[in-house]
Design a protein around this motif. Structure first.
Motif, PDB file in Angstrom:
ATOM      1  N   MET A 199      38.841 -26.290 -25.313  1.00 13.47           N
ATOM      2  CA  MET A 199      37.249 -25.839 -25.228  1.00 13.47           C
ATOM      3  C   MET A 199      37.259 -24.879 -26.479  1.00 13.47           C
ATOM      4  O   MET A 199      37.919 -23.970 -26.589  1.00 13.47           O
ATOM      5  N   ILE A 200      36.100 -25.116 -27.396  1.00 13.82           N
ATOM      6  CA  ILE A 200      35.878 -24.230 -28.381  1.00 13.82           C
ATOM      7  C   ILE A 200      35.006 -22.942 -27.761  1.00 13.82           C
ATOM      8  O   ILE A 200      33.887 -23.139 -27.146  1.00 13.82           O
ATOM      9  N   ARG A 201      35.400 -21.922 -28.098  1.00 17.85           N
ATOM     10  CA  ARG A 201      34.621 -20.550 -27.593  1.00 17.85           C
ATOM     11  C   ARG A 201      33.579 -19.957 -28.421  1.00 17.85           C
ATOM     12  O   ARG A 201      32.575 -19.458 -28.377  1.00 17.85           O
ATOM     13  N   GLN A 202      34.018 -20.121 -29.770  1.00 13.75           N
ATOM     14  CA  GLN A 202      33.079 -19.537 -30.889  1.00 13.75           C
ATOM     15  C   GLN A 202      33.754 -19.887 -32.100  1.00 13.75           C
ATOM     16  O   GLN A 202      34.926 -20.329 -32.343  1.00 13.75           O
ATOM     17  N   ILE A 203      33.087 -19.477 -33.288  1.00 18.80           N
ATOM     18  CA  ILE A 203      33.534 -19.891 -34.746  1.00 18.80           C
ATOM     19  C   ILE A 203      34.125 -18.340 -34.943  1.00 18.80           C
ATOM     20  O   ILE A 203      33.440 -17.075 -34.849  1.00 18.80           O
ATOM     21  N   HIS A 204      35.324 -18.529 -35.560  1.00 24.35           N
ATOM     22  CA  HIS A 204      36.173 -17.312 -35.928  1.00 24.35           C
ATOM     23  C   HIS A 204      35.524 -16.912 -37.188  1.00 24.35           C
ATOM     24  O   HIS A 204      35.129 -15.887 -37.541  1.00 24.35           O
ATOM     25  N   HIS A 205      35.564 -17.805 -38.222  1.00 18.72           N
ATOM     26  CA  HIS A 205      35.343 -17.451 -39.683  1.00 18.72           C
ATOM     27  C   HIS A 205      34.490 -18.787 -40.019  1.00 18.72           C
ATOM     28  O   HIS A 205      34.878 -19.836 -39.927  1.00 18.72           O
ATOM     29  N   VAL A 206      33.927 -18.586 -41.342  1.00 17.72           N
ATOM     30  CA  VAL A 206      33.364 -19.678 -42.185  1.00 17.72           C
ATOM     31  C   VAL A 206      34.148 -19.426 -43.295  1.00 17.72           C
ATOM     32  O   VAL A 206      34.239 -18.282 -44.182  1.00 17.72           O
ATOM     33  N   GLN A 207      34.575 -20.429 -44.207  1.00 14.60           N
ATOM     34  CA  GLN A 207      35.405 -20.404 -45.274  1.00 14.60           C
ATOM     35  C   GLN A 207      34.547 -21.139 -46.349  1.00 14.60           C
ATOM     36  O   GLN A 207      33.789 -22.285 -46.029  1.00 14.60           O
ATOM     37  N   LEU A 208      34.133 -20.335 -47.501  1.00 14.07           N
ATOM     38  CA  LEU A 208      33.723 -20.914 -48.553  1.00 14.07           C
ATOM     39  C   LEU A 208      34.379 -20.819 -49.775  1.00 14.07           C
ATOM     40  O   LEU A 208      35.437 -19.880 -49.954  1.00 14.07           O
ATOM     41  N   ALA A 209      34.079 -21.652 -50.954  1.00 16.80           N
ATOM     42  CA  ALA A 209      35.210 -21.599 -52.150  1.00 16.80           C
ATOM     43  C   ALA A 209      34.342 -20.762 -53.111  1.00 16.80           C
ATOM     44  O   ALA A 209      33.198 -20.602 -53.302  1.00 16.80           O
ATOM     45  N   ALA A 210      35.057 -20.311 -54.193  1.00 16.91           N
ATOM     46  CA  ALA A 210      34.476 -19.384 -55.335  1.00 16.91           C
ATOM     47  C   ALA A 210      35.437 -19.869 -56.279  1.00 16.91           C
ATOM     48  O   ALA A 210      36.766 -20.068 -56.146  1.00 16.91           O
ATOM     49  N   PRO A 211      35.071 -19.599 -57.730  1.00 16.16           N
ATOM     50  CA  PRO A 211      35.855 -19.611 -59.067  1.00 16.16           C
ATOM     51  C   PRO A 211      36.966 -18.482 -58.964  1.00 16.16           C
ATOM     52  O   PRO A 211      36.476 -17.324 -58.477  1.00 16.16           O
ATOM     53  N   ARG A 212      37.841 -18.691 -59.638  1.00 18.94           N
ATOM     54  CA  ARG A 212      38.884 -17.498 -59.974  1.00 18.94           C
ATOM     55  C   ARG A 212      38.232 -16.750 -60.747  1.00 18.94           C
ATOM     56  O   ARG A 212      37.400 -16.783 -61.663  1.00 18.94           O
ATOM     57  N   GLY A 213      38.562 -15.147 -60.417  1.00 18.32           N
ATOM     58  CA  GLY A 213      37.634 -14.016 -61.204  1.00 18.32           C
ATOM     59  C   GLY A 213      36.477 -13.641 -60.654  1.00 18.32           C
ATOM     60  O   GLY A 213      35.831 -12.759 -61.021  1.00 18.32           O
ATOM     61  N   SER A 214      35.984 -14.327 -59.564  1.00 14.96           N
ATOM     62  CA  SER A 214      34.437 -13.846 -58.960  1.00 14.96           C
ATOM     63  C   SER A 214      34.511 -13.061 -58.036  1.00 14.96           C
ATOM     64  O   SER A 214      33.383 -12.688 -57.513  1.00 14.96           O
ATOM     65  N   GLU A 215      35.556 -12.368 -57.693  1.00 10.38           N
ATOM     66  CA  GLU A 215      35.673 -11.424 -56.591  1.00 10.38           C
ATOM     67  C   GLU A 215      34.546 -10.302 -56.885  1.00 10.38           C
ATOM     68  O   GLU A 215      33.824  -9.903 -55.765  1.00 10.38           O
ATOM     69  N   PRO A 216      34.480  -9.612 -57.898  1.00 10.77           N
ATOM     70  CA  PRO A 216      33.807  -8.578 -58.018  1.00 10.77           C
ATOM     71  C   PRO A 216      32.259  -8.842 -57.672  1.00 10.77           C
ATOM     72  O   PRO A 216      31.431  -8.077 -57.025  1.00 10.77           O
ATOM     73  N   GLU A 217      31.555 -10.146 -58.332  1.00  7.08           N
ATOM     74  CA  GLU A 217      30.269 -10.501 -57.916  1.00  7.08           C
ATOM     75  C   GLU A 217      30.108 -10.766 -56.577  1.00  7.08           C
ATOM     76  O   GLU A 217      29.079 -10.499 -56.070  1.00  7.08           O
ATOM     77  N   LEU A 218      31.082 -11.439 -55.954  1.00  6.47           N
ATOM     78  CA  LEU A 218      30.991 -11.570 -54.543  1.00  6.47           C
ATOM     79  C   LEU A 218      30.866 -10.550 -53.498  1.00  6.47           C
ATOM     80  O   LEU A 218      30.052 -10.570 -52.566  1.00  6.47           O
ATOM     81  N   ARG A 219      31.801  -9.474 -54.018  1.00  5.08           N
ATOM     82  CA  ARG A 219      31.560  -8.068 -53.142  1.00  5.08           C
ATOM     83  C   ARG A 219      30.059  -7.618 -53.415  1.00  5.08           C
ATOM     84  O   ARG A 219      29.620  -7.284 -52.410  1.00  5.08           O
ATOM     85  N   ARG A 220      29.643  -7.479 -54.593  1.00  5.73           N
ATOM     86  CA  ARG A 220      28.291  -7.120 -54.900  1.00  5.73           C
ATOM     87  C   ARG A 220      27.211  -7.774 -53.884  1.00  5.73           C
ATOM     88  O   ARG A 220      26.518  -7.055 -53.255  1.00  5.73           O
ATOM     89  N   PHE A 221      27.312  -9.163 -53.711  1.00  6.00           N
ATOM     90  CA  PHE A 221      26.468  -9.889 -52.914  1.00  6.00           C
ATOM     91  C   PHE A 221      26.602  -9.688 -51.582  1.00  6.00           C
ATOM     92  O   PHE A 221      25.560  -9.273 -50.592  1.00  6.00           O
ATOM     93  N   TYR A 222      27.941 -10.022 -50.912  1.00  5.92           N
ATOM     94  CA  TYR A 222      28.168 -10.072 -49.580  1.00  5.92           C
ATOM     95  C   TYR A 222      28.169  -8.780 -48.978  1.00  5.92           C
ATOM     96  O   TYR A 222      27.596  -8.694 -47.861  1.00  5.92           O
ATOM     97  N   THR A 223      28.472  -7.539 -49.429  1.00  2.57           N
ATOM     98  CA  THR A 223      28.432  -6.194 -48.986  1.00  2.57           C
ATOM     99  C   THR A 223      26.780  -5.678 -49.524  1.00  2.57           C
ATOM    100  O   THR A 223      26.256  -5.052 -48.516  1.00  2.57           O
ATOM    101  N   GLY A 224      26.586  -5.704 -50.871  1.00  7.41           N
ATOM    102  CA  GLY A 224      25.275  -5.038 -51.185  1.00  7.41           C
ATOM    103  C   GLY A 224      24.090  -5.538 -50.680  1.00  7.41           C
ATOM    104  O   GLY A 224      23.129  -4.999 -50.375  1.00  7.41           O
ATOM    105  N   VAL A 225      24.172  -6.915 -50.728  1.00  8.84           N
ATOM    106  CA  VAL A 225      22.737  -7.752 -50.426  1.00  8.84           C
ATOM    107  C   VAL A 225      22.910  -8.079 -48.945  1.00  8.84           C
ATOM    108  O   VAL A 225      21.884  -7.840 -48.153  1.00  8.84           O
ATOM    109  N   LEU A 226      23.958  -8.657 -48.448  1.00 13.01           N
ATOM    110  CA  LEU A 226      23.880  -9.172 -46.998  1.00 13.01           C
ATOM    111  C   LEU A 226      24.349  -8.150 -46.135  1.00 13.01           C
ATOM    112  O   LEU A 226      24.188  -8.170 -44.844  1.00 13.01           O
ATOM    113  N   GLY A 227      25.170  -6.958 -46.635  1.00 17.03           N
ATOM    114  CA  GLY A 227      25.280  -5.711 -45.840  1.00 17.03           C
ATOM    115  C   GLY A 227      26.704  -6.035 -44.921  1.00 17.03           C
ATOM    116  O   GLY A 227      27.021  -5.394 -43.939  1.00 17.03           O
ATOM    117  N   LEU A 228      27.546  -6.950 -45.432  1.00 16.98           N
ATOM    118  CA  LEU A 228      28.826  -7.235 -44.564  1.00 16.98           C
ATOM    119  C   LEU A 228      29.632  -6.264 -45.023  1.00 16.98           C
ATOM    120  O   LEU A 228      29.300  -5.664 -46.276  1.00 16.98           O
TER     121      LEU A 228
END
Length: 112
Positions: free
Chosen positions: A1-30
C-alpha cells in the motif's frame, strides 16, 4: 500500500544548479538539502519543504517537462501570481502555472 509520495524528480541541464537554487529557495521558499556523496557526484540539487521534496537530476539530453508537473499547495497564491493569470478551473482551488528556470512546469494551488 502506498502511504505518501517521498519526492518528485524533475530533470535539468548540466550546470543549471545555481539558477535552480535561486528559484526553488528564493521564489518557492524550499530549502536545499545535501545529496548523499555518491549521488552528489552526478550533479543536480535537492530541495525540501514542509511535506514536500523535489529532486532535480541532471539529464544530458534535457527537455523540460511541459505537461507533466508537480503541484504544490500554497497558503498565499497571490504572493506568487504577479503577472500570471489565476484560474479556478480545478474545483475547490485557485491555481497558476509557472516554469522553473529550465522550463519545467510547476502548478501552484490554494484551497478556497
Amino acid at each position: 500500500m502506498i502511504r505518501q509520495i517521498h519526492h518528485v524528480q524533475l530533470a535539468a541541464p548540466r550546470g543549471s544548479e545555481p539558477e535552480l537554487r535561486r528559484f526553488y529557495t528564493g521564489v518557492l521558499g524550499l530549502r536545499e538539502v545535501p545529496k548523499p556523496p555518491e549521488l552528489a557526484k552526478r550533479g543536480g540539487v535537492w530541495f525540501r519543504g514542509e511535506g514536500v521534496e523535489v529532486h532535480l537530476g541532471i539529464e544530458d539530453d534535457f527537455r523540460p517537462a511541459r505537461k507533466a508537473h508537480p503541484a504544490f499547495l500554497v497558503d498565499d497564491l497571490d504572493a506568487y501570481a504577479s503577472g500570471v493569470e489565476i484560474d479556478d478551473l480545478f474545483p475547490g482551488y485557485r491555481r497558476i502555472y509557472v516554469s522553473d528556470p529550465v522550463g519545467n512546469r510547476i502548478e501552484l494551488l490554494q484551497a478556497v
